[in-house]
Every structure is written in C-alpha cells, then in structure tokens.
Design an enzyme around this catalytic site. Structure first.
Site, PDB file in Angstrom:
ATOM      1  CB  SER A  83      76.882  -9.320  16.196  1.00  0.00           C
ATOM      2  OG  SER A  83      78.199  -9.535  15.758  1.00  0.00           O
ATOM      3  CB  SER A 140      83.696 -11.575  18.587  1.00  0.00           C
ATOM      4  OG  SER A 140      83.553 -12.938  18.271  1.00  0.00           O
ATOM      5  CD  GLU A 141      82.120 -13.900  13.436  1.00  0.00           C
ATOM      6  OE1 GLU A 141      82.447 -14.855  12.737  1.00  0.00           O
ATOM      7  OE2 GLU A 141      82.894 -12.961  13.712  1.00  0.00           O
ATOM      8  CG  ASN A 142      80.869 -14.529  19.981  1.00  0.00           C
ATOM      9  OD1 ASN A 142      81.671 -13.766  19.473  1.00  0.00           O
ATOM     10  ND2 ASN A 142      81.020 -15.006  21.202  1.00  0.00           N
ATOM     11  N   GLY A 143      78.790 -11.557  19.317  1.00  0.00           N
ATOM     12  CA  GLY A 143      78.165 -10.513  20.107  1.00  0.00           C
ATOM     13  C   GLY A 143      79.037  -9.843  21.144  1.00  0.00           C
TER      14      GLY A 143
END
Length: 218
Positions: A87, A45-48
């Site tokens: 990320s 997930s791109e939020n980490g």
C-alpha cells in the site's frame, strides 16, 4: 453554509475519470458516496484496499472489510487487498492521483496540520506523513473555523505540521479556495454565504478577484 455531506459532494466534483484516489479519515471518507456514476475511479486505503465502494447500508456491514479509519466499507468488482508495504509503495511511488484529507489547520502557503494537538494522546501520525510527502494533488476537507469561531485557515499553523507547502485546494463549509504563492484564492462561496463572511473567518491572506460564484452541488 455547508454540512459535511455537502463538502464531500463538492469535493467529489474534483474526482476525474481514471483517477486513483486516497481518502483520509473523517469528511473525506464520504466522497466515495458522491462520485459520478459514469466515470471509473479506484479508491485506495493505506490499510491495504484498492477498489473501495460506498459505505454499506445498515445491516449489510462486514466487520472484516474496513478503511484506514476502521469504518466498514464496501468493495467494487475487481477490488484487491494487500499488505501495508504494498500500500505504501503505491503512495510513495506517486501512483495515487488525488489525496483528500481532513485538517485541523492549513496555512496560507499550503502547510497542513492534521495529526496532533499538544497535550492530547494520539496513537501516531498514521499514513498522513507519507501521503502529504508523496502526493502532488492534495485537497483538504475541513470546517472553516473551530468550535470557538476561530479561523483554521491561518497565516502560519500553530499545531505540529504533517506536511509543508503541499495543499493545493481546500473545501470548507464556507468556500472553495486554491492555495497560491500569494495566499488563499477564493474560487467559490457556499450558498447563502457572503464574501464578507469568508473574509471574517479567514486569518490568512485571502485573495478575491472579480465576482465569486456560488457553489453548485448538484
């Protein structure tokens, strides 16, 4: 005709052993619930987050563990957390094997519009622009038509684009389609949905070759 869960189940069949997968907001987040248990997959997930699991059961949510859509998630053994710079380095460095996104419109050449409707306030494009610019394998999960019954699979997108010529496959409530140079190639049809139903719901060029099989969801 499929619901959101059935669309996610069908897309889960596209996830292969060893894949690193990014799930977009909406229907794509459901895919993690239906991936085969006998394969090893890492959801990013791109939020980490790397190593997302299925959604938590009611009462077991942890408000500090969320995906990019701010939904509470679970993590698998060995999961890791990191900053946005790391990320997006994964994403831009093409270390993600499969990206699954929602969309408001897809054009017959693979253009995607999934971030803005003119006149409506949005916070920004988020990570979608990086995902579509970097990913080599993008599957879209979407409804075939809008609430007015108008096709969302178009000759040309009318909304602001997120990416150009990047979508490879689409799974809708009516069909599975591959994006080719000639247009949308019909691969499968949803249960109790006819080829004619799909033709009537598709504005873009629809390619039909031979007998079109019904989707297998189990």
């Amino acid at each position: 005709m499929l619901g959101k869960v059935e669309i996610a189940k069908r897309i889960a069949k596209e996830v292969k052993d060893g894949y690193y997968v990014n799930l977009g907001i909406g229907i794509p987040t459901l895919v993690a619930n239906y991936v085969r248990t006998d394969i090893s997959v890492e959801f990013q997930s791109e939020n980490g987050v790397l190593g997302m699991g299925p959604f938590p059961f009611e009462g077991e949510e942890d408000a500090d563990i969320i995906n990019a859509g701010k939904q509470t998630i679970t993590t698998l053994e060995g999961a890791s957390f990191f900053d946005s710079a790391t990320s997006f380095a994964m994403i831009r460095g093409q270390h993600v094997d499969l990206t699954i996104l929602g969309a408001m419109e897809v054009a017959e050449n693979g253009d995607i519009a999934n971030w803005k409707i003119p006149g409506k306030m949005v916070k920004g494009m988020g990570g979608a622009m990086d995902l579509v610019a970097s990913a080599e394998n993008i599957i879209v999960a979407m409804m075939h038509t809008n609430k007015r019954g108008e096709s969302k699979l178009l000759k040309k997108c009318s909304l602001p684009l997120t990416g150009v010529g990047c979508v490879k496959k689409i799974v809708t409530n009516l069909a599975v389609l591959e994006v080719t140079k000639q247009g949308f190639k019909l691969l499968e049809r949803a249960p109790r949905v006819s080829v004619e139903d799909i033709q009537n719901a598709t504005e873009g060029n629809l390619i039909i070759e031979g007998v079109i099989p019904e989707m297998i969801l189990d």
